[in-house]
Design an enzyme around this catalytic site. Structure first.
Site, PDB file in Angstrom:
ATOM      1  N   THR A  51       1.812  -5.737   3.811  1.00  0.00           N
ATOM      2  CA  THR A  51       2.046  -6.657   4.775  1.00  0.00           C
ATOM      3  C   THR A  51       3.050  -7.664   4.106  1.00  0.00           C
ATOM      4  O   THR A  51       2.931  -7.915   2.813  1.00  0.00           O
ATOM      5  CB  THR A  51       0.834  -7.313   5.191  1.00  0.00           C
ATOM      6  OG1 THR A  51      -0.050  -6.310   6.013  1.00  0.00           O
ATOM      7  CG2 THR A  51       1.336  -8.537   6.349  1.00  0.00           C
ATOM      8  N   CYS A 139      19.113  -3.432 -15.935  1.00  0.00           N
ATOM      9  CA  CYS A 139      18.864  -1.982 -15.415  1.00  0.00           C
ATOM     10  C   CYS A 139      18.547  -1.150 -16.798  1.00  0.00           C
ATOM     11  O   CYS A 139      17.547  -0.397 -16.791  1.00  0.00           O
ATOM     12  CB  CYS A 139      19.718  -1.551 -14.462  1.00  0.00           C
ATOM     13  SG  CYS A 139      20.346  -2.280 -13.315  1.00  0.00           S
TER      14      CYS A 139
END
Length: 206
Positions: A51, A139
């Protein structure tokens, strides 16, 4: 206007705008269908379980609103600080080369090289001196390969091997930049094996 850009999908990362971590946004153009990696409930349109964290979503939306509102002045502020950092380092260390200096670029980051210095050694010494920087993108954190971007740009091995990236934000101050210049310059001066570089050869990057 993402539709005007003609993109099929876009992600927004709030922490890049001083928003919270742990939340992000995915925008999909109409008609774009994605395959779910994990099956979820209808509250996520079947694309993932879980959720939405409402508090983080609201905080992220507010951070984006503030960032858009302050973007013109923030961009000018960051560019001024970045230019101050670059200009003073080049003045003190003529072999220092700024990548992409003449090209349109983000106001908040700079990538520079000091031929003859080792990027990993500089990274560690600057970290110990209190200057946060990186030898590549987020990254590639935790790895040490040379920047594939600089290699693709045709930068020489000596430039790639001595490249570091620095960032500023809308919260950075002139005093912090002046302090950073002193610390960076001090560590640069300690580096061994400086070599002479003709900046004009690098398509006016200096």
């Amino acid at each position: 206007d993402l539709t005007a850009w003609g993109v099929s999908a876009a992600t927004i990362t709030p922490h890049k705008l001083h928003g919270p971590t742990g939340v992000g946004f995915l925008w999909l153009d109409s008609g774009v269908d994605i395959r779910a990696a994990l099956r979820g409930g209808e509250q996520q349109l079947g694309t993932r379980p879980g959720t939405e964290p409402v508090a983080l979503v609201i905080a992220a939306a507010e951070a984006i609103r503030i960032a858009c509102e302050q973007q013109p002045t923030a961009a000018e502020h960051m560019a001024d600080l970045r230019n101050q950092l670059e200009s003073e380092l080049v003045r003190r260390h003529p072999t220092c080369l700024i990548h992409g200096r003449q090209a349109p670029r983000l106001p908040s980051t700079t990538c520079l090289s000091l031929p003859g210095a080792d990027r990993q050694s500089l990274l560690m010494s600057l970290d110990m001196a209190g200057v946060a920087c990186s030898s590549g993108s987020a990254c590639s954190s935790g790895s040490s390969p040379p920047s594939h971007v600089l290699l693709a740009m045709g930068a020489s091995k000596s430039l790639v091997d001595s490249a570091l990236r620095f960032s500023v934000s809308r919260f950075s101050t002139k005093a912090e930049i002046e302090r950073a210049i002193e610390l960076i310059s001090r560590q640069f001066s300690k580096a061994e094996g400086f070599s002479t570089v003709d900046n004009s050869v690098e398509n006016g990057w200096r």
